[in-house]
Design an enzyme around this catalytic site. Structure first.
Site, short mmCIF file in Angstrom:
data_model
loop_
_atom_site.label_atom_id
_atom_site.label_comp_id
_atom_site.label_asym_id
_atom_site.label_seq_id
_atom_site.Cartn_x
_atom_site.Cartn_y
_atom_site.Cartn_z
N LYS A 35 31.78 102.37 -144.56
CA LYS A 35 31.75 102.80 -143.79
C LYS A 35 31.33 102.39 -142.23
CE LYS A 35 27.49 104.27 -143.87
NZ LYS A 35 26.14 105.65 -144.82
N TYR A 252 17.22 90.39 -113.57
CA TYR A 252 17.45 92.37 -113.02
C TYR A 252 16.02 92.38 -113.31
CZ TYR A 252 22.37 93.12 -113.13
OH TYR A 252 23.75 92.90 -113.40
C1 LIG Z 1 26.12 104.65 -145.98
C2 LIG Z 1 25.49 105.58 -147.41
C3 LIG Z 1 25.12 104.98 -148.58
C4 LIG Z 1 24.77 103.46 -148.31
O1 LIG Z 1 23.69 102.81 -147.69
P1 LIG Z 1 22.82 101.56 -147.57
O2 LIG Z 1 21.52 102.26 -146.99
O3 LIG Z 1 23.30 101.15 -146.32
O4 LIG Z 1 22.85 100.66 -149.05
C5 LIG Z 1 24.96 105.61 -149.58
N1 LIG Z 1 25.18 106.96 -149.61
C6 LIG Z 1 25.86 107.90 -148.87
C7 LIG Z 1 26.23 109.08 -148.80
C8 LIG Z 1 25.85 106.48 -147.30
O5 LIG Z 1 26.26 107.97 -146.40
#
Ligand SMILES: *Cc1c(COP(=O)(O)O)cnc(C)c1O
Length: 358
Positions: A35, A252
């Site tokens: 994702k 800044y």
């Molecule tokens: C993002 C996600 C993961 C992966 O989690 P990590 O901590 O990055 O390994 C697993 N399951 C779901 C439902 C997620 O949304």
């Protein structure tokens, strides 16, 4: 030459980190979670690096369909499922697996007879309280889903709120096991932290996100200690050097004030590139192969660094913001966030290349 900031993604590091999860989970499938554009590494790039993956999980449907169209034939799971009837049709057309987490999603199936059978991942809320059927309704809703006749497979799943903590899955496991007792369906519970810390959660399929990219989900277990390798080197160069006197200030707000005569390096990288603006003076950075610290406020296009530890640094010297030698988790910790956020936030204006060499 273009502005020198760029990122390099290592295919071999991705494959190494995926193989580590496979070793940790010998009896279950490992879905690579891609994702948010592969946690900032590039969805297409990451999936191409892992042709042997048991499957992928994402939540942006366009990327999922593109992955299917590129010829990946195994599981592609949508982690939030579909949001309207048109997406449900697209899920079926591309034969994507889909999370079903609420009754409205079941109602959409009932309202439109499916053209092809669905691979459904039935999500149960075991305490995170974001997505998932409440414990008290889970059995009823599972039966309702089964009654649609629309599924060819159902996987029972949940997502942990505290799997990075010792004992952080006990209550959730108890709830999950109680509500699913006696149901002979495959199970998927574990994210990265549970993969490496809670073998009792592995079930039939795990979902590896952050550790695939070589960062740690744990506050107290560095990525290196887990055997992970950073999949991204976020690099740039020094584009200017200032020789400053005691009392001179940098950037800044003049937040950083030189106590002694010193050289300050200017790096072509700012918050518009995805470097965290909240990283304070003292945040570690690698310049000309040596560790030093940023000095002064992060601005949109530049950061300023203390060159005292690296006297050999010149204009054009290489800088690594994170990657090999400087874990993203250390930068994140200094900036009060987590590696996840930094990796996802690498900006579109940063060129991303790839290598198989490290
Ligand atoms: C993002 C996600 C993961 C992966 O989690 P990590 O901590 O990055 O390994 C697993 N399951 C779901 C439902 C997620 O949304």
């Amino acid at each position: 030459m273009p502005r020198p900031i760029h990122a390099i993604v290592s295919h071999s590091a991705l494959r190494h980190n995926y193989a580590l999860a496979k070793l940790a989970v010998p009896h279950a499938k490992v879905l690579a979670v891609v994702k948010a554009n592969g946690y900032g590494h590039g969805l297409e790039r990451v999936t191409r690096a892992l042709p042997q993956a048991d499957g992928f999980a994402t939540l942006e449907i366009d990327g999922a369909i593109a992955l299917r169209n590129r010829g990946f034939t195994d599981t592609i799971l949508l982690l939030e499922g579909y949001f309207d009837p048109a997406e449900l049709r697209a899920v079926q057309a591309a034969e994507l697996a889909t999370v079903i987490h609420c009754e409205e999603q079941i109602a959409m199936i009932e309202a439109q007879p499916p053209t092809r059978p669905l691979d459904a991942w039935f999500k149960i809320n075991t305490g995170m309280n974001r997505l998932g059927f409440p414990l008290a309704r889970a059995r009823h809703c599972l039966e309702r889903l089964e009654r649609t006749g629309a599924t060819r497979s159902i996987t029972l799943m949940t997502h942990f709120a505290n799997s990075d903590q010792p004992g952080g899955v006990e209550e959730e496991m108890r709830r999950f096991n109680e509500v699913t007792r006696g149901i002979a369906l495959p199970r998927s519970l574990a994210n990265s932290a549970a993969i490496f810390a809670h073998p009792d959660t592995h079930g039939d399929c795990v979902r590896q996100g952050i550790t695939l990219y070589g960062a740690t989900p744990f506050a107290d277990r560095p990525a290196k200690a887990l055997g992970l390798r950073p999949a991204m080197d976020f690099r740039s160069e020094l584009i200017a050097i200032q020789d400053l006197e005691p009392g001179d200030c940098v950037g800044y707000g003049s937040d950083y004030r030189c106590e002694v005569a010193m050289r300050i390096g200017v790096v072509a990288c700012g918050y518009a590139d995805g470097y965290p603006r909240h990283a304070p003076s003292g945040t570690p950075i690698l310049v000309a192969g040596g560790r030093t610290k940023i000095a002064g406020r992060v601005s949109m296009d530049m950061i300023t660094v203390d060159l005292r530890p690296v006297p050999e640094a010149r204009i054009g010297s290489p800088v690594v913001m994170w990657g090999e030698g400087i874990p993203v988790d250390e930068v994140a910790m200094a900036a009060g966030t987590v590696g996840y956020e930094l990796l996802c936030a690498v900006a579109p204006r940063v060129r991303i290349g790839e290598t198989d060499a490290f």
